[in-house]
Enzyme design. Structure first.
Site, short mmCIF file in Angstrom:
data_model
loop_
_atom_site.label_atom_id
_atom_site.label_comp_id
_atom_site.label_asym_id
_atom_site.label_seq_id
_atom_site.Cartn_x
_atom_site.Cartn_y
_atom_site.Cartn_z
N ASN A 18 0.81 -1.21 0.00
CA ASN A 18 0.00 0.00 0.00
C ASN A 18 0.85 1.26 0.00
OD1 ASN A 18 0.84 -0.40 2.68
ND2 ASN A 18 -0.92 0.68 3.48
N HIS A 19 2.15 1.16 0.19
CA HIS A 19 3.00 2.34 0.17
C HIS A 19 3.68 2.56 -1.17
CE1 HIS A 19 3.58 3.49 4.61
NE2 HIS A 19 2.43 2.86 4.46
N HIS A 71 -0.87 -7.23 0.46
CA HIS A 71 -0.68 -6.37 1.62
C HIS A 71 -2.04 -6.10 2.24
CE1 HIS A 71 0.26 -2.88 4.05
NE2 HIS A 71 1.53 -3.20 3.92
#
Length: 88
Positions: A18-19, A71
């Site tokens: 998610n990053h 994730h």
């Protein structure tokens, strides 16, 4: 990790977390780190290239058709495998 993927393409799966977005990488200092290490011109190019690579990583995978890997913070809106498949 990328070198291992190149040498052993069927043995490794690299997934996007998610990053791995340009906005998040900028907000959490990755762009600043690239600028500091490589200078203003090359630092922006390095930052942009990393984010381009991240954009090609899959969001999820099925291992052996049974184990879903992804994730946990990708999105609350993704409720099924078809939702994930629909992401460009």
């Amino acid at each position: 990790m990328f070198a291992l993927k190149i040498v052993f393409p069927t043995e490794f799966v690299l997934l996007r977390g998610n990053h791995e977005t340009k906005e998040i990488n900028n907000a959490y200092g990755f762009k600043d780190e690239c600028l500091m290490k490589f200078g203003p011109s090359e630092g922006v190019q390095v930052f942009d290239r990393f984010n381009e690579v991240f954009s090609w990583l899959p969001l999820a995978c099925l291992v052996g058709g049974k184990i879903l890997c992804m994730h946990g913070g990708i999105s609350d809106a993704l409720k099924s495998l078809d939702d994930i498949r629909a992401v460009n």
